[in-house]
Design a protein around this motif. Structure first.
Motif: not given
Length: 321
Positions: A207, A209, A212-213
């Protein structure tokens, strides 16, 4: 219990997945193995281990009362990081001046765990690279690709090498154990909490997001590791993500397994140590601190949650300075 001549008895503290795997491999080679578990728990007197080569069952001894054991020449500590008090209770009785302690745990604080009971020359920090999954109290499945154990090339490591070689798991000796430990911590400090929080396996890192986290967290961990003396290149973040991508479909994490089973979570020695070490170097790790607070809130122990909250508040104050 009969032993192979020249193969000394070994005490294994912590009959979890890693402890069972190491106990089974050592007992299978002729070492008399004593498993040391929690008082009041059902005894484990046989261990069945399975891997790509088949299944084997071996006999072991069982102890659940530290007061009744004597010092061993070889002690393997395989408890979870949050089980420090239990481990130290055993070490107080199992260790004397002739003992060599193999600490097969996650994190970077192997020597700190044993320090009250053993000197630097008696401790062998060990990184566990194989995957072990416990099936019931006395069964464990193993999976690995490459050497299963990593140790340092110092004098304690050289002394422990013959014993660890007998596990058949493959032992890799490194000159720079600090860097090796932080490389592993980068993955563990990020993959474990994010899978536990989302209750999803490694596919969650696909995913955008979440990826990136994870990248942001990995960069924070790497910065702290460099301050601690680890030689982590600029591409260390990409390398960690690439390693996660190579995990087989459906692979999870030990923290996810603990959450699903309702057990205490091993976050303090993984993500918590990153935030603590950041503070000692006047660094900020804001995203790691926030994720630490969230994963601590999953834990059922109020004191642990409160400790993580205090850490988060201290870090938050630093951000606004």
């Amino acid at each position: 219990m009969l032993s192979t001549p020249g193969y000394d008895p070994v005490a294994v503290v912590g009959p979890g997945a890693v402890g069972l795997a190491l106990a089974a491999r050592l007992a299978g080679q002729g070492h008399p193995v004593t498993l040391c578990g929690r008082p009041g728990t059902a005894p484990v007197t046989v261990v069945t281990s399975s891997d790509e080569h088949g299944t084997r069952t071996v006999d072991v001894e069982w102890h659940s009362e530290p007061a009744r054991v004597h010092p061993f020449r070889w002690v393997v500590v395989a408890t979870k990081l949050h089980q420090k008090d239990a481990a130290r209770a055993w070490l107080e009785r199992l260790v004397d001046s002739d003992t060599l302690v193999v600490v097969a745990q996650n994190g970077i604080e192997h020597r700190e765990l044993v320090a009250p009971h053993a000197t630097h020359r008696q401790v062998v920090p060990t990184l566990v690279q194989f995957n072990a999954e416990r099936h019931g109290r006395d069964r464990v499945g193993l999976r690995q690709d490459g050497p299963g154990l990593v140790i340092g090339g110092d004098a304690p490591g050289r002394r422990a090498r013959p014993l660890l070689d007998r596990t058949g798991l493959g032992v890799h000796t490194v000159a720079d154990f600090t860097t090796a430990a932080w490389r592993k911590l980068m993955v563990n400090a990020v993959a474990n909490p994010l899978t536990a929080l989302t209750c999803r396996r490694v596919e969650v890192f696909g995913d955008p997001s979440v990826r990136n986290l994870a990248a942001t967290m990995l960069a924070e961990v790497a910065a702290v590791g460099r301050a601690e003396g680890a030689r982590l290149p600029a591409e260390a973040v990409d390398e960690a993500l690439a390693w996660i991508d190579t995990r087989p479909a459906g692979a999870g994490s030990s923290m996810l397994a603990d959450r699903l089973a309702g057990r205490r979570l091993e976050y303090d020695g993984l993500l918590g140590v990153v935030v603590r070490r950041a503070r000692t170097h006047a660094l900020t790790a804001p995203v790691c601190a926030m994720v630490l607070a969230l994963v601590a809130a999953l834990d059922t122990a109020p004191s642990a949650t409160a400790a993580a909250h205090d850490t988060f508040k201290d870090q938050e104050q630093q951000w606004h300075k």
